[in-house]
Design a protein around this motif. Structure first.
Motif: not given
Length: 292
Positions: A24-25, A27-30, A201, A173, A175, A53, A199
Motif C-alpha cells: 500500500v502507498r 499516504e493511503d495506509d493510515q 485504488d 479518503f 478506503g 471520503e 486505500h
C-alpha cells in the motif's frame, strides 16, 4: 534482465522482468486517531467496511461541546443585538440639540436685555450641552465595544463548533477499514488510533534493477505491467509507471525501483491486494509517462 535507452539497447533487452513486492502507498495506509478524550458513543464501521471520503466513521461524546455551542450561540445573538442598537446614540444627539437650543436662547435673551438670565444659568445650559456632546461620543464608543464583543462571541461560537468537529472521526479518503482498535462505549484518549484505514485504488510495487545494466534514468517514468497470481491459477494484469528509484545501490549491484499501478475493483472488493505474488515488467523502450 534490464534495459536502457532505446538507442543503447542490444536486441532482446527492451524490458525488465523481476519479482515484485506489492504494498500500500504510505499516504493511503493510515491510523485514524481520536482528536479529543472521551467515550466513543457512535461507531459506524467494522473490519472490512468500505468507506468514502467524508463518511462519519465514529463520534466521541460531544454533549458538553453541544451545550457550549448553544451558550455561545445565545451570547452571540445578544452581542449582535447590542452592536446593532443605536438608541443611546440617537437619544444623545437629540439631547444635544435641545441643550444647545436652550443655551442659545438664554444667550440671545441676555443680548436683548442685559442680565435677563443669570450668568450661572447660562453656564449650566452650556454644561448641559457639552455633557450631551460627550454622551454622543460615549454612545459611539460603546457601539465600537459592542461590535468587538460581537466578534468575540462569534469566535467563541466557532471554537465551540470546532470542539464538536474534533469529536467526529471522518474518513479522509475512500478506503477499506483494515482494523477497528476501539469499540463503541469504550474510552478513547486523544492521539490514540480508533481505526486503521487503507486505500487500495493505487498500489506501490517494488523491484530491484541491476545497476550494471541500466541507470535510473533508463527506468524512471517508464510504463510497467504488473502480473499478479490469483487463486485457481488465475492472473490479473495492472498498468502503471515507475515513480521512484533509490539512490543507494546494494552490495549485489542492484537498486530499488518503485512503480505505481492502478488497481481494479469488483463491487466492494479490490482484485489485487498487498502481499500477493507478482512479476513486474518495465517497458524501458517505451516513452516515459509525461507529468510523472
Amino acid at each position: 534482465q534490464v534495459a536502457g535507452e532505446p538507442d543503447d539497447l542490444s536486441p532482446g533487452l527492451g524490458v525488465i522482468e523481476a519479482d515484485a513486492f506489492i504494498k500500500v502507498r504510505g499516504e493511503d495506509d493510515q491510523d485514524i486517531p481520536a482528536r479529543e478524550d472521551g467515550v466513543l458513543v457512535e461507531l459506524n464501521v467494522r473490519d472490512g467496511a468500505v468507506v468514502s471520503e467524508g463518511d462519519l466513521i465514529a463520534r466521541i461524546d460531544d454533549s458538553i461541546a453541544q451545550a457550549q455551542l448553544e451558550i455561545a450561540d445565545y451570547a452571540l445573538q445578544g452581542a449582535r443585538k447590542r452592536a446593532e442598537d443605536d438608541i443611546e446614540h440617537r437619544y444623545a444627539k437629540k439631547q444635544a440639540a435641545v441643550s444647545r437650543t436652550d443655551w442659545e436662547k438664554d444667550m440671545l435673551a441676555n443680548e436683548r436685555v442685559p442680565n435677563a438670565v443669570p450668568e450661572i444659568s447660562i453656564r449650566r445650559r452650556k454644561l448641559d450641552y457639552e455633557r450631551a456632546i460627550l454622551q454622543i461620543e460615549k454612545a459611539e464608543h460603546d457601539a465600537e465595544l459592542a461590535l468587538f464583543d460581537a466578534k468575540t462571541k462569534l469566535a467563541e461560537k466557532k471554537a465551540a463548533e470546532l470542539g464538536i468537529e474534533r469529536r467526529r472521526l471522518v474518513a479522509p479518503f475512500d478506503g477499506i477499514v483494515q482494523k477497528v482498535y476501539t469499540h463503541q462505549h469504550e474510552w478513547v484518549k486523544m492521539g490514540e488510533p480508533v481505526i486503521h484505514l487503507m486505500h487500495l485504488d493505487k498500489l506501490h510495487v517494488d523491484c530491484f534493477v541491476d545497476s550494471t545494466q541500466f541507470d535510473p534514468i533508463d527506468v524512471i517514468g517508464r510504463p510497467v505491467t504488473l502480473t499478479v497470481d490469483l487463486a485457481r491459477n488465475r492472473t490479473e494484469q495492472l498498468s502503471g509507471h515507475v515513480v521512484y528509484y533509490s539512490h543507494k545501490t546494494q552490495a549485489d549491484g542492484h537498486y530499488l525501483v518503485r512503480a505505481e499501478v492502478e488497481n481494479r475493483r469488483e463491487g466492494n472488493h479490490w482484485v489485487v491486494r498487498p502481499g500477493l505474488p507478482a512479476t513486474i515488467t518495465i517497458h524501458v523502450t517505451e516513452p516515459a509517462v509525461a507529468g510523472r
